[in-house]
Design an enzyme around this catalytic site. Structure first.
Site, mmCIF file in Angstrom:
data_model
loop_
_atom_site.group_PDB
_atom_site.id
_atom_site.type_symbol
_atom_site.label_atom_id
_atom_site.label_comp_id
_atom_site.label_asym_id
_atom_site.label_seq_id
_atom_site.Cartn_x
_atom_site.Cartn_y
_atom_site.Cartn_z
ATOM 1 N N TRP A 63 16.312 53.671 36.240
ATOM 2 C CA TRP A 63 17.575 53.326 35.926
ATOM 3 C C TRP A 63 18.711 53.676 36.701
ATOM 4 O O TRP A 63 18.642 54.105 37.757
ATOM 5 C CB TRP A 63 17.921 54.020 34.240
ATOM 6 C CG TRP A 63 17.757 55.569 34.473
ATOM 7 C CD1 TRP A 63 17.617 56.407 35.338
ATOM 8 C CD2 TRP A 63 18.305 56.439 33.438
ATOM 9 N NE1 TRP A 63 17.447 57.773 34.738
ATOM 10 C CE2 TRP A 63 18.040 57.707 33.777
ATOM 11 C CE3 TRP A 63 19.031 56.182 31.973
ATOM 12 C CZ2 TRP A 63 18.341 58.990 32.970
ATOM 13 C CZ3 TRP A 63 19.058 57.289 31.273
ATOM 14 C CH2 TRP A 63 18.868 58.515 31.554
ATOM 15 N N HIS A 71 36.594 42.150 34.418
ATOM 16 C CA HIS A 71 36.766 40.677 34.713
ATOM 17 C C HIS A 71 35.878 40.487 36.177
ATOM 18 O O HIS A 71 36.026 39.750 36.935
ATOM 19 C CB HIS A 71 38.102 40.272 34.948
ATOM 20 C CG HIS A 71 38.700 40.644 33.772
ATOM 21 N ND1 HIS A 71 39.358 39.677 32.956
ATOM 22 C CD2 HIS A 71 39.289 41.758 33.174
ATOM 23 C CE1 HIS A 71 40.104 39.870 32.057
ATOM 24 N NE2 HIS A 71 39.986 41.423 32.033
ATOM 25 N N HIS A 75 32.486 36.561 32.728
ATOM 26 C CA HIS A 75 33.038 37.364 32.011
ATOM 27 C C HIS A 75 33.949 36.556 31.004
ATOM 28 O O HIS A 75 34.183 35.431 31.151
ATOM 29 C CB HIS A 75 33.809 38.380 32.860
ATOM 30 C CG HIS A 75 34.915 37.782 33.577
ATOM 31 N ND1 HIS A 75 35.015 37.295 34.794
ATOM 32 C CD2 HIS A 75 36.290 37.741 33.104
ATOM 33 C CE1 HIS A 75 36.257 36.733 34.985
ATOM 34 N NE2 HIS A 75 37.135 37.092 34.216
ATOM 35 N N HIS A 81 44.378 40.398 27.573
ATOM 36 C CA HIS A 81 44.452 40.357 29.250
ATOM 37 C C HIS A 81 45.794 39.987 29.766
ATOM 38 O O HIS A 81 46.089 40.400 30.955
ATOM 39 C CB HIS A 81 43.139 39.346 29.722
ATOM 40 C CG HIS A 81 42.959 39.234 31.051
ATOM 41 N ND1 HIS A 81 43.032 40.451 32.017
ATOM 42 C CD2 HIS A 81 42.887 38.029 31.857
ATOM 43 C CE1 HIS A 81 43.149 39.713 33.062
ATOM 44 N NE2 HIS A 81 43.062 38.604 33.014
ATOM 45 N N HIS A 210 45.977 31.240 31.463
ATOM 46 C CA HIS A 210 46.176 32.634 31.029
ATOM 47 C C HIS A 210 47.304 32.944 30.147
ATOM 48 O O HIS A 210 47.345 33.398 28.998
ATOM 49 C CB HIS A 210 46.299 33.670 31.891
ATOM 50 C CG HIS A 210 44.933 33.912 32.930
ATOM 51 N ND1 HIS A 210 44.550 32.967 33.638
ATOM 52 C CD2 HIS A 210 44.117 34.724 32.739
ATOM 53 C CE1 HIS A 210 43.383 33.426 34.378
ATOM 54 N NE2 HIS A 210 43.165 34.444 33.817
#
Ligand code: MN
Length: 263
Positions: A63, A71, A75, A81, A210
């Protein structure tokens, strides 16, 4: 018969009549992230640190510890945001209702235009002309911009940073207003590193995708691959962001269901 809809889907997945297309880039330390002007904080790339791999730190198990920006890589952008989305209800990834994580897509192919002009701008006029040729964009769809930009991953042409900033295609404010207010999109899905064009800092208003998408509670998907494998209409996108408390976005696996031609 009860539950026939999902039974039919299960059968179609088994038979191959419905196929899955992976729209996700591989998360690796090399995958490029958006670069902001130096006066701002920066987006961290993906980091992976081995904890054990069948060795003295864990003889039977493998692991890694991982870290990254919300981001980084393929994504999801949540409304929180952007400052315009700061007061939108359920605006963080942990609060978005699960029903929003599966939605159909309409794919708008601007790959030829983008190949000629990396600063190609999608306008309202472009979209209305596109609809005359291909059909009306239905409500509550992801609007996916196919640019073939994913084919540039691994080269400097992906972010395409020049002395005057990045150069990649994207929408102007008129296009995003149209997508949100006249076509009620669920969000904008792109292969480039952001939903906005590389030069969108200089648009009016700056970064219109955005600003307008998130101010109206819509989402973004970035750094997708394989949009050229989807039909113009009829794909179903599954995009479940990580349930990060108060998160502004999240890396995620994005897949699309399409109806196969061969049964
Ligand atoms: Mn983002």
């Amino acid at each position: 018969m009860s539950n026939s809809l999902l039974s039919d889907l299960a059968g179609a997945l088994v038979s191959g009549r419905v196929q899955m297309v992976d729209l996700t880039n591989t998360l690796s330390p090399d995958f490029p992230v958006i670069v902001l002007p130096p006066e701002f904080g920066q987006c961290a790339p993906f980091r992976m640190e081995k904890v054990s791999r069948y060795d003295e730190n864990g003889p039977a198990w493998y692991w890694n510890n991982i870290s990254m920006n919300e981001h980084t890589g393929t994504h999801f952008d949540a409304p929180a945001h952007w400052v315009t989305g700061k007061d939108v209800p359920s605006n963080t990834v942990d609060a978005i209702p699960a029903r929003e994580f599966m939605a159909p897509a309409v794919v708008i192919d601007i790959s030829a235009e983008s190949a000629v002009d990396p600063d190609f701008v999608v306008t309202r006029e472009f979209l209305t002309k596109w609809e005359v040729e291909f059909g009306r964009i239905p409500p509550r769809h992801w609007i996916a911009l196919r640019t073939d930009w994913y084919k540039r991953v691994g080269t400097a042409d992906y972010v395409n940073m020049q002395e005057d900033g990045a150069h990649s295609p994207g929408p102007d404010a008129s296009a995003v207003e149209f997508m949100v207010h006249e076509r009620d999109c669920i969000g904008l899905a792109v292969e480039t590193v952001g939903t906005d064009a590389g030069q969108a800092m200089h648009f009016n208003p700056p970064l219109p995708a955005h600003s307008i998408l998130h101010g109206n509670g819509r989402f973004g998907l970035q750094c997708l691959t394989n949009l050229d494998k989807l039909p113009t209409f009829g794909a179903m996108i599954i995009a479940c962001p990580l349930k990060i408390e108060g998160g502004s976005g999240s890396p995620l696996r994005v897949v699309a269901m399409i109806e196969g031609k061969n049964v």
